[in-house]
Structures are given as C-alpha cells and as structure tokens.
Scaffold this motif. Structure first.
Motif, mmCIF file in Angstrom:
data_model
loop_
_atom_site.group_PDB
_atom_site.id
_atom_site.type_symbol
_atom_site.label_atom_id
_atom_site.label_comp_id
_atom_site.label_asym_id
_atom_site.label_seq_id
_atom_site.Cartn_x
_atom_site.Cartn_y
_atom_site.Cartn_z
ATOM 1 N N LEU A 33 0.848 -1.184 0.000
ATOM 2 C CA LEU A 33 0.000 0.000 0.000
ATOM 3 C C LEU A 33 0.885 1.237 0.000
ATOM 4 O O LEU A 33 1.885 1.295 0.713
ATOM 5 C CB LEU A 33 -0.880 -0.010 1.250
ATOM 6 N N ASP A 34 0.532 2.232 -0.846
ATOM 7 C CA ASP A 34 1.248 3.494 -0.751
ATOM 8 C C ASP A 34 0.279 4.667 -0.728
ATOM 9 O O ASP A 34 -0.793 4.625 -1.325
ATOM 10 C CB ASP A 34 2.327 3.639 -1.832
ATOM 11 N N PHE A 35 0.677 5.682 0.022
ATOM 12 C CA PHE A 35 -0.126 6.886 0.232
ATOM 13 C C PHE A 35 0.690 8.080 -0.237
ATOM 14 O O PHE A 35 1.856 8.220 0.131
ATOM 15 C CB PHE A 35 -0.477 7.024 1.712
ATOM 16 N N SER A 36 0.073 8.968 -1.036
ATOM 17 C CA SER A 36 0.792 10.115 -1.577
ATOM 18 C C SER A 36 0.015 11.403 -1.330
ATOM 19 O O SER A 36 -1.219 11.423 -1.411
ATOM 20 C CB SER A 36 1.012 9.969 -3.091
ATOM 21 N N LEU A 37 0.757 12.463 -1.062
ATOM 22 C CA LEU A 37 0.224 13.818 -1.021
ATOM 23 C C LEU A 37 0.708 14.518 -2.285
ATOM 24 O O LEU A 37 1.909 14.530 -2.565
ATOM 25 C CB LEU A 37 0.723 14.541 0.231
#
Length: 227
Positions: A33-37
């Motif tokens: 899982l990856d989360f980006s702003l």
C-alpha cells in the motif's frame, strides 16, 4: 483516440494476466500500500464551439494505491481543485473551486535489475463552481488518459522515469443568473510526454517531481509513503 488507448491497454493486459506522481509504479518489494500527497498545476486550452479559453487548474489531493498482484497496482485519488480562465466573460476575474477524483491502474510490463517498462490507465473527473447572489457558474469535465513509460534506477536512492501519454478532455460549462447558458467544450485527443525524478528519503518514503506536456502542460510535486 480510442485506437491509441486500446493499443496501450493491450500492452498492459499481459501483465494483468500474469498477475491473474504521478503514475510511476511501485517497486516490486513487500510494500502492498502506498499513500501520496500531491500538489499539481497545469494549463490547457479548452475548445468551446466558437472560441478557445486558456485554462489553469491547480490540485491539492491525496492518492491511495494497493497492489492487486505481483505486477499490478490499483489506485484512487481525490482532493481540492481550483480553476481560472482567460477571455471568458462569465469567469473573468474569478477563481472557481471544487474537487477532483479519479482511479488508476498500473502494470509492470517488463522488469530488469535497473530498468522497467510500465503502462498505466487513468480516469479523472473535476468539478468547480463559483456562486453569488446574481450569478452561478459550474465547470466540470472528464479526462481519460493512458501512459507508457520507462523507469530507470540511477543510484541507490534516485529514480528517473518518463514516456508517452495519450488522452482527452470532455466537459461542460453551465451558467445561471444574469447570464444563462449550457456550453460544451473539449480538448481533443492528443499525445504528449512526461518526465519525472524521485528520491528515496527513507526506507519507504519518497519525494518526487514530474513535468508533462501534450494534453496539459504543467508539473506536480508529490510525497509518498509505503506501508
């Protein structure tokens, strides 16, 4: 346009069968899982029936992506959106605001030790408006896009990527109040290019920058964390 997008989809399809910031793919590690702003700013001319308006869009949003297989990643994203235009009487001097949302599919087509070939499909929607006591303006559009790119590991912490993109914009402007109309606009299907660079700042964190041309001209800065 559809022939080009279908062609890119067919390139992605073998990876889907095998599996059974920007659109740069995740590494083939244990992270699921990856989360980006994301911060983005783009310009594009939108073609109305009898005229063209240069349009600037700004996005502030987040992206969440999860692996659906060894080489396939599914994602969704969304957030705030702002829009300004030139030479359009109904939006003159205004900054419309609203939201954007979309989903994406990424697939690694070929993978090597230092380089990989990947494909991506993306569909985004944007809606912004401006309301006063005498006038309301709403602008929304849909934007399908495909990418075919190469990612290269320059060093232990640096990655360079780039390739070709192809997409289109189809939308509508609605005004009510002192001015009343419904106008369609588009940005015809066209190809373009993109190039980006990101840095691994910790074991599972990245910061990156990307520039693009073609359908839109602009850039994006993103901060990514993998889990």
């Amino acid at each position: 346009m559809m022939c080009r997008i279908v062609f890119l989809f067919l390139l992605v399809l073998p990876a889907l069968v095998e599996a059974a910031g920007s659109l740069v793919p995740s590494d083939s590690n244990s992270s699921m899982l990856d989360f980006s702003l994301r911060f983005a700013r783009t310009k594009t001319p939108l073609d109305y029936a009898n005229r063209t308006h240069d349009t600037t869009s700004r996005w502030l949003g987040v992206s969440l992506r999860e692996k659906a297989g060894k080489r396939v990643t599914l994602g969704m994203y969304g957030g705030y959106a702002w829009l300004t235009q030139t030479n359009n009487p109904v939006t003159a001097g205004l900054e419309l605001d609203g939201y954007h949302a979309g989903f994406s599919l990424h697939a690694i087509l070929l993978a090597g030790q230092r380089a990989s070939l990947y494909g991506a499909l993306e569909y985004s929607y944007q809606k912004v408006d401006h309301k006063t006591d005498v006038q309301t303006v709403v602008i929304d559009w849909a934007q399908p896009q495909a990418q075919l790119g190469v990612m290269l590991a320059l060093a232990q912490k640096w990655r360079l990527y780039g390739g070709e993109s192809y997409g289109m914009i189809d939308g509508e402007e609605r005004a009510s109040g002192s001015i009343n109309h419904t106008l369609s606009f588009e940005r015809g299907a066209r190809s373009g290019g993109f190039v980006g660079l990101d840095l691994n700042v910790e074991s599972d964190g990245y910061i990156g920058i990307e520039a693009q041309s073609g359908l839109m001209r602009g850039g994006e800065i993103y901060f990514k964390r993998r889990f």
